[in-house]
Scaffold this motif. Structure first.
Motif, PDB file in Angstrom:
ATOM      1  N   ARG A 119      39.293  55.453  32.778  1.00  0.00           N
ATOM      2  CA  ARG A 119      39.294  54.516  33.901  1.00  0.00           C
ATOM      3  C   ARG A 119      38.866  55.248  35.172  1.00  0.00           C
ATOM      4  N   ILE A 120      37.855  54.726  35.822  1.00  0.00           N
ATOM      5  CA  ILE A 120      37.310  55.342  37.035  1.00  0.00           C
ATOM      6  C   ILE A 120      37.552  54.400  38.207  1.00  0.00           C
ATOM      7  N   GLY A 121      38.386  54.848  39.130  1.00  0.00           N
ATOM      8  CA  GLY A 121      38.700  54.000  40.268  1.00  0.00           C
ATOM      9  C   GLY A 121      37.617  54.024  41.333  1.00  0.00           C
ATOM     10  N   PRO A 122      37.667  53.096  42.266  1.00  0.00           N
ATOM     11  CA  PRO A 122      36.637  53.014  43.321  1.00  0.00           C
ATOM     12  C   PRO A 122      36.615  54.235  44.229  1.00  0.00           C
ATOM     13  N   VAL A 123      37.761  54.924  44.377  1.00  0.00           N
ATOM     14  CA  VAL A 123      37.791  56.115  45.240  1.00  0.00           C
ATOM     15  C   VAL A 123      36.883  57.197  44.672  1.00  0.00           C
ATOM     16  N   ARG A 124      36.953  57.431  43.361  1.00  0.00           N
ATOM     17  CA  ARG A 124      36.134  58.480  42.760  1.00  0.00           C
ATOM     18  C   ARG A 124      34.658  58.092  42.735  1.00  0.00           C
TER      19      ARG A 124
END
Length: 310
Positions: A119-124
């Motif tokens: 899971r890749i969040g918007p921050v990264r």
């Protein structure tokens, strides 16, 4: 529960890696003036492996792989990425080659999401894009100029470099830093020896100085070559060890963003060693790179513990 994904520790490892690599890589131009890419990689690998074998017992480093195939595959990927990167310097501007290599975090993000289901969040996502924008500002508009097969080689190096970084944690979780270090330098040494063997059989016109870096075969080295190659071997051994520890401490999609700090570190060493000065645009790019690192560190903190009712 304390998270095993020690993002801040990984950032510290990458900072040490960047400072040392930034210094040693600034002297590749000195080596390239008289010797070739293949002799450099072979000589540096032999030196690095000798140092590693000498210090391993004292430091308690385990060198024997747990999984030979995984270590060999990772080493081959990283070694090939570095050969393509250095080889492309022969016919492309340094800025363009570096910009291509630093597409690696984007590939890490894509592979982590669509191959490993992370899971890749918007921050990264934002951190990667911000850091890459900073890279382009540091390197200047010429970094993305041109569109050809040759111009795509640095991007291929970036893809392989990103794959190797993912493999560090995904394929080799039980391997020690010493094992992965040894595998990396063995791969580069084998590739260097193969290149020297080919050039011994195939005669090519070799330009003078750094322009002949890729096409130059074996030459009788000078004292400067021995000295700076040893500095490269010792520095690379320490720096790559720090990089491996970083990718073992945290997920590749997080650590890869911190690698952008290599550019400002190299630029600072270039200013100190060769009086190469940065433009205001490049300084703004460094600020974006730093912002990307801060964003990923803050966004990766585990949530604070909260009290539960008795």
């Amino acid at each position: 529960m304390i998270s095993q994904d020690r993002t801040r520790a990984a950032a510290g490892f990458i900072l040490l890696y960047a400072v040392v690599i930034g210094f040693t890589d600034n002297y590749v131009r000195v080596i390239a003036d008289e010797a070739g890419l293949w002799q450099f990689h072979l000589t540096r690998s032999v030196m690095a492996l000798a140092i590693l074998a000498a210090v391993a017992p004292a430091l308690g480093l385990r060198l024997r792989p747990v999984d030979w195939r995984a270590v060999a595959a990772r080493s081959a990927i990283h070694g090939t990425a570095m050969l393509i990167y250095f080889g492309a310097l022969a016919f492309l501007p340094v800025a363009q080659v570096a910009a291509g290599l630093f597409t690696a975090p984007i590939f890490v993000l894509v592979i982590s999401r669509f191959v490993y289901g992370e899971r890749i969040g918007p921050v990264r996502v934002l951190a990667v894009l911000t850091g890459f924008a900073g890279v382009l500002l540091v390197l200047g508009p010429e970094a993305m100029a041109g569109a050809s097969f040759a111009a795509g080689l640095p991007v291929l190096a970036g893809l392989l470099y990103g794959m190797g970084n993912i493999a560090t944690r995904a394929w080799c979780p039980q391997e020690s830093a010493g094992t992965l270090l040894g595998g990396f330098f063995v791969a580069l040494g084998v590739l260097g020896a193969a290149g020297l063997a080919v050039l011994a059989l195939v005669s090519l016109p070799v330009p003078e100085g750094p322009d002949g870096f890729v096409m130059r075969g074996f030459v009788v080295p000078s004292q400067d070559f021995w000295f700076w190659t040893f500095v490269q071997a010792a520095g690379s051994l320490f720096a790559v060890g720090m990089m491996i520890r970083a990718y073992q401490a945290a997920t590749a999609s997080r650590v890869s963003v911190f690698e952008y700090v290599i550019l400002p570190a190299s630029a600072i060493w270039g200013w100190l060693l060769w009086d190469e000065r940065l433009s205001p645009v490049a300084a703004a790019g460094m600020a974006l790179i730093a912002l990307a690192g801060i964003a990923i560190a803050v966004g990766s903190r585990p949530p604070a513990a909260t009290a539960t009712p008795a």
